[in-house]
Scaffold this active site. Structure first.
Site, PDB file in Angstrom:
ATOM      1  N   LYS A   1       0.922  -1.296  -0.087  1.00 29.42           N
ATOM      2  CA  LYS A   1      -0.137   0.034  -0.082  1.00 29.42           C
ATOM      3  C   LYS A   1       0.921   1.205  -0.033  1.00 29.42           C
ATOM      4  CE  LYS A   1      -2.091  -1.236   3.804  1.00 29.42           C
ATOM      5  NZ  LYS A   1      -1.792  -2.546   4.145  1.00 29.42           N
ATOM      6  N   THR A   2       1.764   1.378   1.047  1.00 22.52           N
ATOM      7  CA  THR A   2       2.692   2.438   1.137  1.00 22.52           C
ATOM      8  C   THR A   2       3.317   2.901  -0.253  1.00 22.52           C
ATOM      9  OG1 THR A   2       2.809   2.460   3.452  1.00 22.52           O
ATOM     10  CG2 THR A   2       4.302   3.602   2.479  1.00 22.52           C
ATOM     11  N   GLU A  56      -3.747   5.991   1.178  1.00 20.14           N
ATOM     12  CA  GLU A  56      -3.425   4.747   1.781  1.00 20.14           C
ATOM     13  C   GLU A  56      -4.412   4.212   2.609  1.00 20.14           C
ATOM     14  OE1 GLU A  56      -0.221   2.059   4.116  1.00 20.14           O
ATOM     15  OE2 GLU A  56       0.607   4.132   3.370  1.00 20.14           O
TER      16      GLU A  56
END
Length: 442
Positions: free
Chosen positions: A100-101, A144
């Site tokens: 995600k990051t 995110e």
């Protein structure tokens, strides 16, 4: 949390808050005018506060949370605050058990490089402290979306990305069925006429795509290396610590560079490409802009090199992440050995996945395993790093236990030789060991 504070401060709000200790993040917020206290106390809640924003990590007996309750102040979860900040923007939310990051960062960097000035909120810093969030003038807001506590179900994005779906966060999810239900609820929040980008090379994500395929007001864009992908990855060529990626999109072939090694990072970049295109960004321009991404802190971040030994830091803490990062590093290490310093994260995760962690670590040439980093959890009887150590040894790994962070720099400096690569790995304070190891090597 610091990203929300930054955006609020940049929008002109009076912001105050507390953290456990001084840090570069605290300093960056103070420079924006936020009042930040070190330590938690009831008197830190200002008299004029309109609300208090908390994350799931804040316990009910936190003195500031208790004080807010006594004063009747609204208590707002971090995800609700972020959802409110996203209102009025074209939302792009990135979800998945892993990646995600990185993917959110790739989108933030590339859209900024194209002059679109997006707002964004990321779970990690890009190149410097405080770079995890931005209040932009553009219409796009990239966020995110965290599934760990189901809070990603608060957002209503125009475009959502799901990179993968696996069992994790065992304190909140008892089974894969619960995980799927949570991700389905997230997808259901995509606005009518919106787009879901999903990497169907991952079995869990492919299953999710199949589950939501019946929604008529949703466009599902599948990315991956398989023939049936809408955005197909034709090739991923390793170039040392970078990769050259070629994709086919709408019948056109695009080639661009990803500045971090490994197949999983290439997949992240292609998902970012598909998401940006879904918002109307020209594919060729976005592919070129993605090449400007230079990484995010703690995602295979080079900390330095001394005496021919490179020290790299990785946030990987789930077996899939560990295996993926080791695959990438082994491919980039040449003839040198890969030495890993691993710190298991959370008692619940180690209890459930310790054996898989050990198996993944067996792909390193040597491993130093630290005690479990508890974070927000209390100890669980019988759950220690020995679960990881025993599994790694069962798969033939050379493992050394270490019960003190202070012992590790000398230990690793004594092991490392010219050409070796040292990887500090985990979601806890193992990240602070990189500079210490480099100092001992020097």
């Amino acid at each position: 949390m610091s990203g929300l504070a930054k955006i609020l401060a940049l929008r002109g709000a009076a912001v105050s808050g507390s953290d456990a200790k001084e840090s570069t993040v605290v300093l960056a917020l103070k420079q924006l005018g936020a009042e930040v206290f070190v330590g938690h106390a009831a008197e830190h809640v200002p008299a004029g506060a309109s609300c208090i924003v908390v994350s799931s990590a804040i316990r009910a007996d936190n003195p500031e949370l208790v004080a807010a309750g006594e004063r009747g102040l609204p208590v707002i979860h971090r995800a609700d605050a972020l959802a409110a900040l996203m209102q009025g923007h074209r939302g792009l939310a990135v979800a998945g058990t892993h990646g995600k990051t990185t993917t959110t960062s790739m989108l933030a960097v590339s859209l900024t490089a194209l002059g679109l000035d997006p707002s964004f909120a990321i779970g990690g810093d890009l190149n410097e402290p405080g770079s995890n969030a931005h209040h932009g003038t553009g219409e796009i807001f990239v966020a995110e979306a965290d599934e760990s506590d189901r809070s990603f179900q608060k957002y209503s994005p125009e475009v959502a990305v799901v990179l993968n779906v696996e069992l994790d966060h065992h304190a909140n999810y008892a089974s894969m069925d619960e995980i799927y239900e949570s991700f389905e609820a997230f997808v259901a929040r995509i606005v009518p006429g919106g787009t879901l980008v999903v990497d169907t090379d991952h079995a869990g994500a492919a299953e999710l795509a199949a589950r939501v395929a019946g929604r008529e007001d949703l466009t599902v864009v599948r990315v991956g290396e398989s023939e049936g992908a809408d955005v197909r990855i034709r090739s991923i060529a390793a170039r040392g610590m970078t990769s050259e990626v070629t994709v086919v999109l709408d019948g056109h072939e695009l080639t661009f560079t990803v500045s971090v090694p490994g197949r999983h990072y290439a997949h992240n970049a292609v998902a970012a490409l598909a998401a940006g295109v879904a918002l109307g960004v020209p594919a060729a321009e976005l592919a070129q802009a993605l090449s400007s991404y230079q990484g995010v802190r703690r995602r295979l971040q080079l900390k330095g090199e001394v005496r021919g030994v490179q020290v790299i830091d990785s946030y990987a803490h789930h077996p899939t992440e560990i295996a993926a990062d080791l695959e990438a590093i082994n491919a980039a290490s040449g003839d040198g050995r890969v030495l890993v310093v691993f710190q298991p994260h959370l008692f619940s995760r180690t209890q459930q996945l310790g054996a898989e962690m050990g198996e993944a670590l067996s792909h390193a040439d040597a491993v130093v395993v630290l005690d479990i980093y508890p974070a927000r959890e209390d100890p669980v009887p019988g759950v220690t790093s020995e679960l990881v150590i025993a599994a790694a040894r069962a798969h033939g790994a050379d493992v050394t236990p270490a019960h003190s962070l202070a012992d590790v720099p000398d230990l690793v400096a004594g092991m490392a030789k010219d050409g070796d690569l040292v990887l500090t790995m985990g979601a806890g304070d193992v990240t602070f060991l990189g500079p210490e190891i480099l100092a001992r090597l020097a």
